[in-house]
Design an enzyme around this catalytic site. Structure first.
Site, PDB file in Angstrom:
ATOM      1  N   THR A 434      35.098  47.673  38.194  1.00  0.00           N
ATOM      2  CA  THR A 434      34.535  47.269  36.906  1.00  0.00           C
ATOM      3  C   THR A 434      34.336  45.760  36.958  1.00  0.00           C
ATOM      4  OG1 THR A 434      35.823  49.011  35.869  1.00  0.00           O
ATOM      5  CG2 THR A 434      34.856  47.358  34.414  1.00  0.00           C
ATOM      6  N   LYS A 509      30.002  51.107  31.379  1.00  0.00           N
ATOM      7  CA  LYS A 509      31.450  51.057  31.581  1.00  0.00           C
ATOM      8  C   LYS A 509      32.139  50.143  30.563  1.00  0.00           C
ATOM      9  CE  LYS A 509      35.479  51.247  33.496  1.00  0.00           C
ATOM     10  NZ  LYS A 509      36.307  52.427  33.326  1.00  0.00           N
ATOM     11  N   LYS A 584      40.678  42.303  31.251  1.00  0.00           N
ATOM     12  CA  LYS A 584      39.441  41.901  31.939  1.00  0.00           C
ATOM     13  C   LYS A 584      38.242  42.655  31.334  1.00  0.00           C
ATOM     14  CE  LYS A 584      38.033  44.079  35.584  1.00  0.00           C
ATOM     15  NZ  LYS A 584      37.897  44.691  36.895  1.00  0.00           N
TER      16      LYS A 584
HETATM   17  P1  NAD Z   1      44.258  47.645  42.084  1.00  0.00           P
HETATM   18  O1  NAD Z   1      44.612  46.245  41.815  1.00  0.00           O
HETATM   19  O2  NAD Z   1      45.323  48.671  42.209  1.00  0.00           O
HETATM   20  O3  NAD Z   1      43.344  47.723  43.413  1.00  0.00           O
HETATM   21  C1  NAD Z   1      42.490  46.713  43.859  1.00  0.00           C
HETATM   22  C2  NAD Z   1      42.750  46.551  45.338  1.00  0.00           C
HETATM   23  O4  NAD Z   1      41.819  45.636  45.874  1.00  0.00           O
HETATM   24  C3  NAD Z   1      44.135  46.014  45.647  1.00  0.00           C
HETATM   25  O5  NAD Z   1      44.842  46.921  46.467  1.00  0.00           O
HETATM   26  C4  NAD Z   1      43.869  44.696  46.347  1.00  0.00           C
HETATM   27  O6  NAD Z   1      44.807  44.392  47.362  1.00  0.00           O
HETATM   28  C5  NAD Z   1      42.497  44.930  46.894  1.00  0.00           C
HETATM   29  N1  NAD Z   1      41.764  43.708  47.201  1.00  0.00           N
HETATM   30  C6  NAD Z   1      41.712  42.544  46.503  1.00  0.00           C
HETATM   31  N2  NAD Z   1      40.917  41.656  47.139  1.00  0.00           N
HETATM   32  C7  NAD Z   1      40.478  42.257  48.268  1.00  0.00           C
HETATM   33  C8  NAD Z   1      39.634  41.855  49.327  1.00  0.00           C
HETATM   34  N3  NAD Z   1      39.073  40.647  49.364  1.00  0.00           N
HETATM   35  N4  NAD Z   1      39.403  42.718  50.332  1.00  0.00           N
HETATM   36  C9  NAD Z   1      39.974  43.946  50.321  1.00  0.00           C
HETATM   37  N5  NAD Z   1      40.780  44.392  49.334  1.00  0.00           N
HETATM   38  C10 NAD Z   1      41.022  43.557  48.317  1.00  0.00           C
HETATM   39  O7  NAD Z   1      43.227  48.052  40.942  1.00  0.00           O
HETATM   40  P2  NAD Z   1      42.734  49.516  40.561  1.00  0.00           P
HETATM   41  O8  NAD Z   1      43.511  50.003  39.417  1.00  0.00           O
HETATM   42  O9  NAD Z   1      42.620  50.339  41.787  1.00  0.00           O
HETATM   43  O10 NAD Z   1      41.293  49.154  39.990  1.00  0.00           O
HETATM   44  C11 NAD Z   1      40.234  48.795  40.854  1.00  0.00           C
HETATM   45  C12 NAD Z   1      38.984  48.621  40.001  1.00  0.00           C
HETATM   46  O11 NAD Z   1      38.735  49.825  39.298  1.00  0.00           O
HETATM   47  C13 NAD Z   1      39.089  47.512  38.967  1.00  0.00           C
HETATM   48  O12 NAD Z   1      37.849  46.864  38.888  1.00  0.00           O
HETATM   49  C14 NAD Z   1      39.397  48.265  37.686  1.00  0.00           C
HETATM   50  O13 NAD Z   1      38.947  47.583  36.552  1.00  0.00           O
HETATM   51  C15 NAD Z   1      38.660  49.550  37.903  1.00  0.00           C
HETATM   52  N6  NAD Z   1      39.217  50.737  37.211  1.00  0.00           N
HETATM   53  C16 NAD Z   1      40.549  50.988  37.231  1.00  0.00           C
HETATM   54  C17 NAD Z   1      41.032  52.108  36.564  1.00  0.00           C
HETATM   55  C18 NAD Z   1      42.498  52.457  36.572  1.00  0.00           C
HETATM   56  O14 NAD Z   1      42.892  53.339  35.812  1.00  0.00           O
HETATM   57  N7  NAD Z   1      43.290  51.845  37.404  1.00  0.00           N
HETATM   58  C19 NAD Z   1      40.166  52.949  35.891  1.00  0.00           C
HETATM   59  C20 NAD Z   1      38.795  52.672  35.919  1.00  0.00           C
HETATM   60  C21 NAD Z   1      38.341  51.543  36.588  1.00  0.00           C
END
Ligand code: NAD
Length: 639
Positions: A434, A509, A584
């Protein structure tokens, strides 16, 4: 085998079903024999075309032979049926894509499994006695054998009508609905077959074709469209019940015989399939999700019992009141993971960057479905079945598709800057994070300039949806990019909506998540209030989850521990969806609202509340549903 005759006559490979005493119902052995013949003839120059016909004048093929499925299924053996359906669907697929003409002659009943072999060829001929139908809902299945492809393509809402009522089509209606191509009086069939054997000239089929007058279903099209356009079975039933007409009465009677769960799933399946990216592969995959579960969780065994074992014609369906909850439909149609239908195609090579709470289970589902997935995360996280790369650039080498699932737009821009130059031309970059609309558009422009396809495809559904393969994708990008990404969305999710050009997915979204942030706060406030009023939390859940206060926050992600389904509240508010990610998203919607001067008062209040929680009150690192303990604490006197 006596049930089927396979031979080469003249220039034609001939397949004749010869079980007329059983209306040519297709057994497992017949299915395998047809496939073996088609395989053998693919590269046999002696065979210029294939002719499929059947003995007897009552039926081409009345369906699959289901007695054996019942015998095994009632003993708890579901794998026999799953293998039968998978092999049968592979045959249907083979006929559809066969490199030589396949001419079928469909007299009498052509139903269910008969449609699967008779109606996927290149020249489908109907005659005076033809009656074609997809009657699966009557035995607790959904229209399968690729029939849902024709139903989804049929004019207007005819597909929904045919699939749920099991109505029979005469020759004219079958051509109108796309199940057949030519009406040729049956008396002329033997001569035509002889000509085809002698000449291999399939133009002769069209030359003998005779025009028909509109059939009864074509005539009823306005009634069908008026009543069958609803979003779900319940909408269709409501409009039919509200009209005093012969059509409504007759249709309700037909629907009253069939499995409500099957009918509700049929409607949902057709809605998901209809659209520009429809393929037979997609139709078969969705059908198989249902049929593979139909014995254990659907009405299939009860349907056969009532129809052909006890013959009482009084099946005891689930949801007999015809109120089928959306969750029951989702459960039957959700992806099968490593049990998914395999039609012999090869998997894609996928690079996956960002294996966090969401990315890891999404990548695992792609691997389970047979794709070769290589992943990378700066935190060193991995996922089952996913090969680990040392860098993002290494993960995307030679990939057909690259998926990113990252925390925010800045990180996405950096990662995209690294991986886009390393991606193969024609590959698709799918960003599921997102992020702000501007970052999404900037990355899309960069990908396009590098000769890549790109889609912004943020998701809804949380970690439960990521693990279960039931996410909703909201996608922005070109039609070609969406079409390339869609098979992957089908594995990771249950719905993908193409919202428009680059950035449109992110726009959808942030609107969705503004609603989520507001409803989560409202749900937490209600629990905190209920506590103070002495109302038991479980009772509150029981009421609200089935009343007008229900929402995803309450029903699927309840913020109160030990109440409702498993959620981060039951895990001491470990995220899940972290509060800072919600902050965010609320920031993104406020930013967008300011840019276009939209009034989002509630969204602004939610953003402020999450800002305080994350920045001033130790909320960072907790799930966004931890707003409940936060409100309770404040309720005890904190400012
Ligand atoms: P998270 O923080 O668990 O996962 C993000 C991952 O990206 C982390 O493991 C981090 O180490 C990795 N990362 C950061 N920088 C990086 C890089 N340069 N190269 C490689 N990896 C890198 O977050 P999440 O909950 O998995 O969410 C991910 C996305 O999905 C976000 O944008 C969030 O807004 C969206 N989202 C999350 C949910 C939810 O319920 N968790 C639901 C819908 C959307």
């Amino acid at each position: 085998m006596t049930d089927i005759s396979i031979r080469i006559t003249g220039r034609a490979g001939r397949i004749t079903l010869q079980r007329p005493e059983a209306l040519n119902a297709m057994t497992y052995d017949m299915c395998l024999a047809i496939e073996a013949a088609l395989n053998a003839w693919t590269h046999d120059d002696a065979v210029a075309l294939v002719i499929l016909d059947a003995e007897g004048d009552r039926a081409f093929c009345s369906g699959g032979d289901i007695a054996e499925l019942y015998a095994t299924g009632t003993k708890g053996n579901y794998t026999y049926g799953q293998k039968f359906w998978a092999d049968e669907y592979r045959l249907n697929h083979k006929i559809f894509h066969y490199p030589k003409p396949v001419v079928s002659f469909l007299q009498g009943f052509t139903m269910g499994g008969g449609v699967g072999i008779g109606c996927h060829g290149s020249h489908r001929i109907v005659g005076d006695t033809s009656q074609i139908a997809m009657p699966e809902c009557g035995i607790g299945l959904v229209p399968d054998v690729g029939g849902s492809l024709m139903l989804a393509l049929a004019p207007g809402r005819l597909g929904e009508y045919l699939g749920t009522t099991a109505a029979r089509m005469n020759a004219s209606d079958a051509i109108y609905a796309g199940f057949a191509d030519h009406y040729i009086p049956e008396a002329g069939w033997p001569a035509l077959i002889a000509e085809l054997e002698a000449t291999a000239d399939v133009q002769r089929v069209a030359a003998r074709s005779v025009a028909t007058v509109p059939g009864p279903l074509q005539t009823a099209q306005p009634d069908i469209d008026r009543h069958f356009h609803g979003a779900a079975l319940s909408d269709i039933l409501t409009t039919l019940r509200g009209e005093d007409s012969d059509f409504a009465r007759d249709t309700l009677k037909r629907l009253g015989r069939n499995s409500p769960l099957s009918m509700a799933c049929t409607i949902e399946a057709l809605h998901r399939l209809r659209g520009p990216s429809l393929t037979l592969e997609k139709a078969l995959d969705l059908e198989y999700r249902f049929t593979a579960r139909s014995m254990e969780h659907g009405d299939f065994l009860e349907g056969i019992r009532a129809a052909i074992i006890d013959k009482d014609r009084a099946p005891k369906w689930q949801f007999a009141d015809q109120n089928v909850p959306a969750t029951a439909v989702s459960k039957m149609l959700m992806p099968l993971g490593d049990m998914a239908l395999k039609l012999g195609g090869t998997g894609m090579k996928i690079g996956f960057v960002g294996l966090g709470n969401m990315g890891a289970p999404m990548a695992a589902n792609l691997a389970k479905a047979g794709h070769a997935v290589t992943g990378f995360d700066v935190a060193g996280t991995t996922a089952p079945g996913v090969a680990q790369a040392d860098s993002a650039v290494q993960a995307v080498q030679d990939a057909d598709a690259v998926i990113t699932m990252l925390p925010n737009g800045d990180i996405l821009r950096r990662v995209a800057g690294d991986v886009i130059p390393a991606m193969a031309a024609g590959a698709v970059l799918i960003d599921c994070s997102t992020v702000d609309v501007e970052s999404a558009r900037a990355v899309a422009a960069q990908a396009e300039a590098a000769g890549l396809l790109s889609v912004d495809a943020p998701v809804s559904g949380g970690i439960g949806g990521a693990a279960g393969g039931t996410l909703t994708f909201m996608a922005g990008g070109s039609a070609a990019a969406f079409a390339k990404a869609e098979p992957l969305f089908d594995i990771m999710g249950q719905k993908a909506v193409h919202c428009g050009d680059a950035g449109a997915g992110q726009a959808a979204k942030i609107c969705n998540n503004m609603i989520l942030g507001v409803t989560m706060i409202a749900t937490c406030e209600a629990f905190a209030l209920a506590d103070k009023l002495g109302l038991d939390r479980q009772k509150m859940f029981d009421v609200v989850s089935t009343s007008s206060g229900y929402s995803w926050s309450m029903n699927a992600y309840c913020p109160a521990p030990s109440v409702g389904p498993q959620s981060p509240a039951d895990n001491d508010y470990q995220p899940g969806f972290a509060a800072e990610l919600m902050l965010k998203d609320l920031g993104l919607s406020q930013q967008a609202a300011a840019a276009v001067d939209a009034d989002t008062t509630m969204g602004a209040m939610a953003a402020e509340l999450y800002r305080r929680f994350v920045e001033d009150e130790d909320g960072r690192g907790q799930d966004f549903s931890a707003m409940l303990p936060r409100l309770m604490a404040r309720g005890h006197g904190q400012s």
